[in-house]
Enzyme design. Sequence first.
Site, short mmCIF file in Angstrom:
data_model
loop_
_atom_site.label_atom_id
_atom_site.label_comp_id
_atom_site.label_asym_id
_atom_site.label_seq_id
_atom_site.Cartn_x
_atom_site.Cartn_y
_atom_site.Cartn_z
CG ASP A 30 -10.53 15.51 -14.42
OD1 ASP A 30 -9.89 15.00 -15.36
OD2 ASP A 30 -11.42 14.92 -13.79
CE1 TYR A 62 -18.62 10.21 -14.57
CE2 TYR A 62 -17.23 10.27 -12.62
CZ TYR A 62 -18.11 9.60 -13.45
OH TYR A 62 -18.49 8.31 -13.15
NE ARG A 90 -2.80 0.41 3.43
CZ ARG A 90 -2.05 0.65 4.51
NH1 ARG A 90 -1.32 1.75 4.60
NH2 ARG A 90 -2.00 -0.22 5.51
CE LYS A 123 -13.62 7.38 -18.00
NZ LYS A 123 -13.39 7.52 -16.59
#
Length: 395
Positions: free
Chosen positions: A174, A103, A51, A199
Site C-alpha cells: 500500500d 490503516y 462498470r 489521499k
Amino acid sequence: MTHRPPHLATRVIHAGQHPEPVTGAVMPPVFQTSTYAQPWPAQHTGYEYSRTQNPTREALERCVADLEGGTDGVAFGSGLAATHAVLAMLPAGGRVVCGDDVYGGTYRLLTKVMADRGVQTRFVDLTATPAAEAVPEGTHLVWLETPTNPLLRVIDIAPLVARAREVGALVVVDNTFATPVFQTPLALGADIVVHSTTKYLNGHSDVVGGLAVTGRADLAERLRFLQNAIGSVPGPWDCWLVLRGLKTLHVRMERHQRNRQAVGAWLRAHPEVVRVHDPLHPDDPGHAVASRQMTGFGGMLAFVLDGDLARAERVCASTKVFTLAESLGGVESLLELPALMTHASIPAAERHARGLDDGLIRLSLGIEDADDLIADLEAAFATSRDASLGPAPRG
Ligand code: P1T
C-alpha cells in the site's frame, strides 16, 4: 502517450492521456454515461457498459500505472474496495502475513470480513522480524504499508520480496503515504501496489477512490475481472478529479514534505513533545531503510505530547488552521487521534502492543505556509493546558 519521458514531473501531467480525437480537447472528457450504443447485438466499439469500461476511468488507470512503473492500473470506488479486490484473489483458507501497523480499515477488513471467509492473517512487525521468520511456508500473500499508518515505520521491501518468492507468495504494498513521487515498490519486486487515491494522488479532499497497479499480466487480468465482477468501480467524475489532482502531485509532494520538515524540526525542539515519529530524522529507526528505499519522506508526522489523552484531545479540538478530521494527503493540513478515530477498529490491547499510544497525534501536513502551521500548533498546545476545556454539547 506512447513515448515515456523519464521524469515523473512530466508523466503526472501526460501519462495515459492524449487529446480527445473528435474535438482535440486537451483534458480527457468526463464520459458520464452508463452504457454505449451498439449497432448490432454484441457488436460494440470496445465499450459496452460503464462498470466494465469507461474511457475517463481508463485514462486515470493508465496514468497511475505509468507512474508506478506497472503495465495495468485497475480503479475502484475506494482504497478499501481496491484492497478487497486484491484480497478476493486469495483461495479459500488463504494465508496472509500483514504488517502490524496498518490503516484501521485494512485491519478490520482482514479480521472481520476476510476471516469469516476462512482467510487467516498473521500480523507481524515487519520492521523487526527477519523475512524468513515473518513469512512462513504456506503464505499466499504479504501485505504491507510503508511508511505505515499511523506510526510511520519503514519496512524494507526487497528482503520480503525475496522471501515471498521462495514460498510462492504475492507481495502487495500500500503506497498511499509515499506515492510514486517518493517510492515505487514494483521496481523493488512487489507484485501489486495499492492506493487510496482519496489521499495524495487526488490531493484535494474531494474524492474517495482506490487503485491497484501491477506489472504482471496474469494479476492484471484477474484484477480486471474482479473489478467488473464485484463491481465497486469509481464514477467518471471522480476519476476525472483524480486525474486533475495528479497533474500537481509532484509539486504538492515537495511542498508537503517541506512543511513536514519544518513542523518536525519544531516539534522535536519543543520541550513538551515526548516523541516524534519521523523517518526523516537520523535517530528514527526507519531512517536508514527510508534513505535507501525512498527518494523523499512524504508529508506525514506523528507525535506524542506530554500529558494524558484528554490533553491530546484538547490539542486536536483547538487548532484553527489544522482541521480535526480523518483522512490525509490533501492540500489542507489535518490532524487526528488515531486511537479514537482512524484506528479505533483495532482493539486497545493490540494497539498498545504495537506501540500505538492513545495520545498519539497524527498530522497530515498540507501546503499552507509552514510558519502559520507552527503558530497554530503552538497556540493549540497553550490552549490545551486548560483542563476545563471539554467537548461541545451534542445536538
Ligand atoms: O478511505 P479509503 O479510500 O477506502 O482508503 C483506505 C486506506 C487504505 N490505505 C491507507 C494507507 C489508508 O490510509 C486508507 C485510509 N485512511 C484514512 C482514512 C486515514 O485517515 O488514515
